[in-house]
Design an enzyme around this catalytic site. Structure first.
Site, PDB file in Angstrom:
ATOM      1  N   HIS A 162      -4.344   1.916   7.890  1.00 43.36           N
ATOM      2  CA  HIS A 162      -3.126   2.741   7.608  1.00 43.36           C
ATOM      3  C   HIS A 162      -2.822   3.327   6.831  1.00 43.36           C
ATOM      4  O   HIS A 162      -2.591   4.418   7.541  1.00 43.36           O
ATOM      5  CB  HIS A 162      -2.015   1.285   7.638  1.00 43.36           C
ATOM      6  N   GLU A 163      -3.257   3.377   5.250  1.00 45.41           N
ATOM      7  CA  GLU A 163      -3.666   4.614   4.396  1.00 45.41           C
ATOM      8  C   GLU A 163      -4.216   5.582   5.062  1.00 45.41           C
ATOM      9  O   GLU A 163      -4.383   6.013   4.777  1.00 45.41           O
ATOM     10  CB  GLU A 163      -3.759   3.815   3.730  1.00 45.41           C
TER      11      GLU A 163
ATOM     12  N   GLN B 174       3.139   9.880   0.940  1.00 44.01           N
ATOM     13  CA  GLN B 174       4.364   9.025   1.393  1.00 44.01           C
ATOM     14  C   GLN B 174       5.709   9.445   0.408  1.00 44.01           C
ATOM     15  O   GLN B 174       6.697   9.695   0.371  1.00 44.01           O
ATOM     16  CB  GLN B 174       4.613   7.750   1.355  1.00 44.01           C
TER      17      GLN B 174
ATOM     18  N   CYS C  21       5.892  -0.068   7.867  1.00 42.31           N
ATOM     19  CA  CYS C  21       5.420   0.827   6.469  1.00 42.31           C
ATOM     20  C   CYS C  21       6.873   1.417   5.963  1.00 42.31           C
ATOM     21  O   CYS C  21       7.727   1.382   6.976  1.00 42.31           O
ATOM     22  CB  CYS C  21       4.974   2.773   7.935  1.00 42.31           C
ATOM     23  N   LEU C  22       6.791   1.648   4.831  1.00 41.23           N
ATOM     24  CA  LEU C  22       7.772   1.861   4.107  1.00 41.23           C
ATOM     25  C   LEU C  22       8.489   3.084   4.551  1.00 41.23           C
ATOM     26  O   LEU C  22       9.609   3.381   3.804  1.00 41.23           O
ATOM     27  CB  LEU C  22       7.694   2.273   2.689  1.00 41.23           C
TER      28      LEU C  22
ATOM     29  N   HIS D  61      -1.735   7.604   7.167  1.00 38.83           N
ATOM     30  CA  HIS D  61      -1.151   7.841   6.278  1.00 38.83           C
ATOM     31  C   HIS D  61      -2.237   9.461   6.675  1.00 38.83           C
ATOM     32  O   HIS D  61      -1.401  10.634   5.906  1.00 38.83           O
ATOM     33  CB  HIS D  61      -0.882   7.658   5.629  1.00 38.83           C
TER      34      HIS D  61
ATOM     35  N   GLY E 294       0.862  -0.777   0.491  1.00 41.49           N
ATOM     36  CA  GLY E 294       0.021  -0.193   0.097  1.00 41.49           C
ATOM     37  C   GLY E 294       0.652   1.266  -0.159  1.00 41.49           C
ATOM     38  O   GLY E 294       1.750   0.962   0.298  1.00 41.49           O
TER      39      GLY E 294
HETATM   40  O1  GNR Z   1       3.942  -2.777   2.792  1.00 47.45           O
HETATM   41  C1  GNR Z   1       3.204  -3.035   3.581  1.00 47.45           C
HETATM   42  N1  GNR Z   1       2.787  -3.564   4.436  1.00 47.45           N
HETATM   43  C2  GNR Z   1       2.097  -3.495   5.247  1.00 47.45           C
HETATM   44  C3  GNR Z   1       2.129  -4.328   6.185  1.00 47.45           C
HETATM   45  C4  GNR Z   1       0.749  -4.577   7.056  1.00 47.45           C
HETATM   46  C5  GNR Z   1      -0.073  -3.795   7.456  1.00 47.45           C
HETATM   47  C6  GNR Z   1       0.073  -2.566   6.492  1.00 47.45           C
HETATM   48  C7  GNR Z   1       1.098  -2.735   5.678  1.00 47.45           C
HETATM   49  S1  GNR Z   1       0.995  -1.427   4.301  1.00 47.45           S
HETATM   50  C8  GNR Z   1       3.215  -1.083   4.006  1.00 47.45           C
HETATM   51  C9  GNR Z   1       2.951  -0.068   2.721  1.00 47.45           C
HETATM   52  C10 GNR Z   1       2.637   1.165   3.605  1.00 47.45           C
HETATM   53  O2  GNR Z   1       3.763   1.910   4.250  1.00 47.45           O
HETATM   54  N2  GNR Z   1       1.853   1.436   3.695  1.00 47.45           N
HETATM   55  O3  GNR Z   1       1.936   2.932   3.742  1.00 47.45           O
HETATM   56 NI    NI Z   2       2.965   2.934   5.690  1.00 43.02          NI
END
Ligand code: GNR
Ligand code: NI
Length: 171
Positions: free
Chosen positions: A136-137, A51, A94-95, A140, A46
């Site tokens: 999660h997104e 980001q 999270c990246l 963000h 995601g």
């Molecule tokens: O690549 C991602 N893996 C992930 C694993 C578990 C819960 C959420 C994520 S999102 C993350 C990529 C990212 O940072 N998205 O904002």
């Molecule tokens: Ni993230």
């Protein structure tokens, strides 16, 4: 299409609240293409526009396992309209916080209202990884990171580690 740089902790832009998209125009479509290219390259499942430093409420996702069988998902102006009382725990990463993983507890299921890549209103009910990833997104685009759901002790430890690493690069 272009791979863009992913911004990382302690970059303060990660705390900005992103702006709703008014029109899904050519510029937004180009942004979406760049986000997919950046997300696949990372690789991640995601990505929120912030980001890559863009304060628009745009999210890309692909939860498919196989590399040669992409299932690209786009969520514009996503909004949680319902969440389950039942919760689930997932190990998240999270990246923007590389190489750090921790279990987060969130509602197990959510209903999300959004615009698709043609600007058409849509709704999705999600559970499992999709529900986790959507939350999660959406966090963000509201300036919230998954570490905000951890204890203060754990969160402060991660923030400190990344601040220290950034200082080292600077020096
Ligand atoms: O690549 C991602 N893996 C992930 C694993 C578990 C819960 C959420 C994520 S999102 C993350 C990529 C990212 O940072 N998205 O904002
Ligand atoms: Ni993230």
């Amino acid at each position: 299409m272009a791979v863009r740089d992913i911004i990382k902790l302690p970059d303060k832009r990660l705390r900005l609240v992103s702006e709703p998209v008014k029109h899904v125009d050519a510029g937004v479509k180009k942004l979406i293409d760049d986000m997919f290219e950046t997300m696949y390259k990372a690789p991640g499942i995601g990505l929120a526009a912030i980001q890559i430093g863009v304060t628009k409420r745009v999210v890309t996702m692909d939860l498919s396992k196989k590399e040669d069988n992409h299932e690209p998902l786009v969520f514009i102006n996503p909004e949680i309209v319902w969440k389950s009382d039942e919760t689930a725990k997932y190990e998240e990463g999270c990246l923007s916080i590389p190489d750090y993983y921790e279990e987060v507890e969130r509602p197990a299921a959510v209903k999300v209202k959004y615009l698709d890549r043609d600007g058409k209103p849509a709704e999705i009910e999600a559970k499992g990884l999709l529900a986790t990833c959507l939350q999660h997104e959406i966090d963000h685009i509201n300036g919230v990171l998954f570490i905000d759901h951890l204890s203060k002790l754990k969160r402060d430890r991660v923030i400190k580690k990344f601040a220290k690493a950034a200082k080292k690069v600077e020096a």
